[in-house]
Design a protein around this motif. Structure first.
Motif, PDB file in Angstrom:
ATOM      1  N   ALA A  63       0.827  -1.207   0.000  1.00 31.06           N
ATOM      2  CA  ALA A  63       0.000   0.000   0.000  1.00 31.06           C
ATOM      3  C   ALA A  63       0.860   1.255   0.000  1.00 31.06           C
ATOM      4  O   ALA A  63       0.528   2.242  -0.663  1.00 31.06           O
ATOM      5  N   ALA A  64       1.984   1.235   0.704  1.00 34.45           N
ATOM      6  CA  ALA A  64       2.864   2.396   0.740  1.00 34.45           C
ATOM      7  C   ALA A  64       3.519   2.652  -0.617  1.00 34.45           C
ATOM      8  O   ALA A  64       3.583   3.796  -1.078  1.00 34.45           O
ATOM      9  N   VAL A  65       3.989   1.602  -1.258  1.00 37.89           N
ATOM     10  CA  VAL A  65       4.616   1.761  -2.574  1.00 37.89           C
ATOM     11  C   VAL A  65       3.583   2.212  -3.602  1.00 37.89           C
ATOM     12  O   VAL A  65       3.852   3.112  -4.412  1.00 37.89           O
ATOM     13  N   THR A  66       2.397   1.633  -3.562  1.00 37.48           N
ATOM     14  CA  THR A  66       1.330   2.042  -4.480  1.00 37.48           C
ATOM     15  C   THR A  66       0.951   3.499  -4.256  1.00 37.48           C
ATOM     16  O   THR A  66       0.804   4.267  -5.214  1.00 37.48           O
ATOM     17  N   GLY A  67       0.802   3.900  -3.017  1.00 27.72           N
ATOM     18  CA  GLY A  67       0.482   5.284  -2.704  1.00 27.72           C
ATOM     19  C   GLY A  67       1.567   6.244  -3.156  1.00 27.72           C
ATOM     20  O   GLY A  67       1.281   7.335  -3.665  1.00 27.72           O
ATOM     21  N   ALA A  68       2.814   5.848  -2.995  1.00 32.05           N
ATOM     22  CA  ALA A  68       3.914   6.709  -3.432  1.00 32.05           C
ATOM     23  C   ALA A  68       3.918   6.868  -4.950  1.00 32.05           C
ATOM     24  O   ALA A  68       4.107   7.982  -5.467  1.00 32.05           O
ATOM     25  N   LEU A  69       3.700   5.788  -5.666  1.00 26.28           N
ATOM     26  CA  LEU A  69       3.698   5.870  -7.128  1.00 26.28           C
ATOM     27  C   LEU A  69       2.512   6.676  -7.654  1.00 26.28           C
ATOM     28  O   LEU A  69       2.655   7.491  -8.568  1.00 26.28           O
ATOM     29  N   VAL A  70       1.340   6.467  -7.070  1.00 25.59           N
ATOM     30  CA  VAL A  70       0.147   7.182  -7.529  1.00 25.59           C
ATOM     31  C   VAL A  70       0.240   8.663  -7.201  1.00 25.59           C
ATOM     32  O   VAL A  70      -0.070   9.514  -8.033  1.00 25.59           O
ATOM     33  N   SER A  71       0.688   8.989  -5.994  1.00 29.51           N
ATOM     34  CA  SER A  71       0.783  10.404  -5.632  1.00 29.51           C
ATOM     35  C   SER A  71       1.841  11.121  -6.461  1.00 29.51           C
ATOM     36  O   SER A  71       1.668  12.290  -6.832  1.00 29.51           O
ATOM     37  N   THR A  72       2.927  10.445  -6.786  1.00 31.87           N
ATOM     38  CA  THR A  72       3.942  11.047  -7.643  1.00 31.87           C
ATOM     39  C   THR A  72       3.403  11.285  -9.043  1.00 31.87           C
ATOM     40  O   THR A  72       3.635  12.343  -9.633  1.00 31.87           O
ATOM     41  N   SER A  73       2.661  10.328  -9.568  1.00 26.92           N
ATOM     42  CA  SER A  73       2.119  10.523 -10.910  1.00 26.92           C
ATOM     43  C   SER A  73       1.070  11.625 -10.931  1.00 26.92           C
ATOM     44  O   SER A  73       0.999  12.406 -11.881  1.00 26.92           O
ATOM     45  N   ILE A  74       0.262  11.716  -9.881  1.00 27.20           N
ATOM     46  CA  ILE A  74      -0.737  12.783  -9.826  1.00 27.20           C
ATOM     47  C   ILE A  74      -0.062  14.139  -9.683  1.00 27.20           C
ATOM     48  O   ILE A  74      -0.476  15.123 -10.289  1.00 27.20           O
ATOM     49  N   GLY A  75       0.989  14.209  -8.902  1.00 27.28           N
ATOM     50  CA  GLY A  75       1.640  15.488  -8.642  1.00 27.28           C
ATOM     51  C   GLY A  75       2.570  15.963  -9.731  1.00 27.28           C
ATOM     52  O   GLY A  75       2.692  17.171  -9.975  1.00 27.28           O
ATOM     53  N   TYR A  76       3.252  15.056 -10.427  1.00 30.52           N
ATOM     54  CA  TYR A  76       4.284  15.460 -11.377  1.00 30.52           C
ATOM     55  C   TYR A  76       4.012  15.040 -12.821  1.00 30.52           C
ATOM     56  O   TYR A  76       4.206  15.809 -13.746  1.00 30.52           O
ATOM     57  N   VAL A  77       3.579  13.828 -13.027  1.00 29.65           N
ATOM     58  CA  VAL A  77       3.440  13.310 -14.391  1.00 29.65           C
ATOM     59  C   VAL A  77       2.176  13.811 -15.059  1.00 29.65           C
ATOM     60  O   VAL A  77       2.221  14.321 -16.194  1.00 29.65           O
ATOM     61  N   LEU A  78       1.036  13.678 -14.417  1.00 28.19           N
ATOM     62  CA  LEU A  78      -0.228  14.067 -15.030  1.00 28.19           C
ATOM     63  C   LEU A  78      -0.312  15.558 -15.370  1.00 28.19           C
ATOM     64  O   LEU A  78      -0.797  15.901 -16.445  1.00 28.19           O
TER      65      LEU A  78
END
Length: 85
Positions: A63-78
């Motif tokens: 859950a921590a790794v998934t949350g880190a990847l999703v939050s990074t993509s929402i904040g920087y990639v998208l």
């Protein structure tokens, strides 16, 4: 905390599964020239994730790794993808 992690997994799995299934079918279609049927692909992915879930003992790390990847993509990639369009 266990209820929160459990609800996160139960309610986000369908969204993640659809993306993984569609990507796997597109990859297999590019390799073999024909996309496999959805039902066998769905059962295969479900069996693989169930086997992984049975063998893991610490879901907090997942859950921590998934949350880190999703939050990074929402904040920087998208945002950069939206700006590029």
């Amino acid at each position: 905390a266990r209820v929160a992690i459990g609800s996160q997994i139960v309610f986000t799995y369908p969204f993640i599964h659809v993306g993984l299934r569609d990507s796997a079918q597109a990859l297999l279609a590019s390799v073999f020239g024909k996309a496999p049927a959805r039902v066998p692909t769905t059962f295969g992915i479900f069996a693989l994730t169930t086997a992984i879930a049975i063998s893991l003992t610490n879901l907090g790390l997942i859950a921590a790794v998934t949350g880190a990847l999703v939050s990074t993509s929402i904040g920087y990639v998208l945002p950069s993808l939206m700006l590029g369009q």
